[in-house]
Design an enzyme around this catalytic site. Sequence first.
Site, PDB file in Angstrom:
ATOM      1  N   THR A 133       0.823  -1.193   0.000  1.00  0.00           N
ATOM      2  CA  THR A 133       0.000   0.000   0.000  1.00  0.00           C
ATOM      3  C   THR A 133       0.870   1.261   0.000  1.00  0.00           C
ATOM      4  O   THR A 133       1.949   1.251   0.581  1.00  0.00           O
ATOM      5  CB  THR A 133      -0.833  -0.049   1.299  1.00  0.00           C
ATOM      6  N   GLY A 173     -10.037  -3.205   2.459  1.00  0.00           N
ATOM      7  CA  GLY A 173      -9.122  -3.089   3.592  1.00  0.00           C
ATOM      8  C   GLY A 173      -9.267  -1.751   4.293  1.00  0.00           C
ATOM      9  O   GLY A 173     -10.296  -1.079   4.184  1.00  0.00           O
ATOM     10  N   THR A 187      -0.391   1.272   6.567  1.00  0.00           N
ATOM     11  CA  THR A 187      -0.139   0.143   5.674  1.00  0.00           C
ATOM     12  C   THR A 187       0.077  -1.101   6.524  1.00  0.00           C
ATOM     13  O   THR A 187       0.644  -1.020   7.607  1.00  0.00           O
ATOM     14  CB  THR A 187       1.094   0.393   4.792  1.00  0.00           C
TER      15      THR A 187
END
Lengths: 365, 365
Positions: free
Chosen positions: A233, A263, A284
């Site tokens: 990410t 997510g 992340t």
Amino acid sequence: MANQKNQPSGKGCAVLVVHGGAGAINREKLTASRERQCLSTLEQALRAGFKVINDGGASLDAVVAAVKVLEDAPVFNAGKGSCMTRNGKIEMDAAVMEGTKLAAGAVASITCVKNPVTAARAVLQYCPHHVLLVGGGADAFARKIAEEAGLKIVDPSYFRTKNAEETLKRFLEMEKVLKKKGKRPSGLTTGAGQGDEDKSPAELMELEDLGDIEDFPGIVMPELDKTGKKYGTVGAVAVDRSGALAAATSTGGTVGKDPGRVGDSPIIGAGTFADNETCAVSATGTGEHFIRNVIGHEVSALIRYKGVSLQEAARQAIFVNLARTRGDGGIIAINRAGEFAMHYNTLGMYRGVVFADGSVATAIF
Amino acid sequence: MANQKNQPSGKGCAVLVVHGGAGAINREKLTASRERQCLSTLEQALRAGFKVINDGGASLDAVVAAVKVLEDAPVFNAGKGSCMTRNGKIEMDAAVMEGTKLAAGAVASITCVKNPVTAARAVLQYCPHHVLLVGGGADAFARKIAEEAGLKIVDPSYFRTKNAEETLKRFLEMEKVLKKKGKRPSGLTTGAGQGDEDKSPAELMELEDLGDIEDFPGIVMPELDKTGKKYGTVGAVAVDRSGALAAATSTGGTVGKDPGRVGDSPIIGAGTFADNETCAVSATGTGEHFIRNVIGHEVSALIRYKGVSLQEAARQAIFVNLARTRGDGGIIAINRAGEFAMHYNTLGMYRGVVFADGSVATAIF
């Protein structure tokens, strides 16, 4: 910076901080050329964001500019180079938030916008009564607003890379091996899921990359690519000259995810959050843990109500809060004073910072 | 209870609290028969949840049982009776969370499950590595797991009601009137959107119901049904005998929403949150404001870090935090001690509580 893991020294105040994902990055297997590619992309992103702020622009525009660079680079898991769902499709999530009005925009499971972060920005700007659009509705909105908002619509094939295809193949083979064994290696039961479940194939892949999985003799590992091609990410946080904070996060999600899985990246308060009164945060890692622990907002709450520093709040969010569910990952954060933090409980996090004088520092480990 | 707006007196500790939405409910226009219908449905939901806990069951099962009753009742905006998107479709959102392991499950833009809250529960239970599934992926998961998880798949026509169709018609006519005028009434500019934007057609409909909109002579209102048929998101929070907390929320969203729009209900930390160490929360109102202010987690953070009571935390979340973006709505909350709170800044909130001795109290205003 490499010697001061979480508090790189800088010249003056920080202006913009970026990350390109945290994870079990294997130092031995990361090739020099790949390392250079990642660090130079982080630096490009920092310079793109810095230019906006140095020209007197808004932090919201700066984080979007920085994240666009990271999305365009196939070495990170966002935009081009995104991970694939278990059925080989690419579904991306992104969010932006600015800390003055607490305005936010986000998209999830979007498939047709070259830079998902620009679609999130378009939701903020052109969709005043909505914050989050998902799936077909997000794609339809993006197509409708594309011309007005300057969104670039691309064919889904644009996002595909050989790396992502190989990673999915490894995931599915790993899953098959685990299924054949009838059970998952008990030594790996570390509560990766929501309770005390076993590790997922994706998490086992990380262990395999590190060589740890060979320690479980019950498991015969398939012969798979082990090149240390780890990526994650991407995100950015920034403060502009007016003192306004902003955060942006963009991701292809986790490899082999179920279709429709979302997510933490597009979830305001989890993977993305900004409030001028406290901080801007981008996360992340294993997204579900960031959602369940509401990590982005936790950093803000620790500053506001517990009165701790930005550094300490970011540290506690990762090492106390995220640890409650044994989640893995990292965050970057910044406040109006130009203080910043980069904390992670994984082996590494691709990250960088640009200071008020334009000087740049990047690091992985 | 009606005399003690937010702190109804009870016998012993509270076990389960429910809401059926908050909004500009017009007392004069709410018919006696509709009021009875709403209150009796809330009572049924309370009794369904109480039975689970009284039989020694888990708070997670209790909130699901309570919310199922509210979803099945066409008088509330969840399950049967859900609001429609601007193109006449029904897309529903739901979430559950339990406070022991911070486990959560959520679905958004789901179209085929009779009780969306059971689909959210199935994500928690059968999808260990994911928390949130959206759109076509959520529908596909539900169909696949239906037999194992006991989900009832229905044709989308099941959810449609005459009320929802009429409400959408009003929304679209309201929008047309506003568009024809070329501008929105400036007197109504109260920051309903993300910044200082004008009110949305849905919010104008609330004002119209209250008679307030006739005060703006520039606007010619269409002749629309004004029967005070207000209804909203539903939710429940509970504590079981082991001291475990749980929260569940379910909604059809806002009338006339864009396809793919997701509100706060399925967002962990915004509309739904539970942590045994602090509280369980379920929200209702203008969802985007609850997302931007991360209201569910704010209540928890106020208790944990500011050390205030559950009552005070819930009050501050609505009257201090939500007020930052001028959001409207309400929350219900409960803690392990059986203390509970019901706060809203709207004219009313359909709500109810059941105590340890099985006694029940319900209220709207």
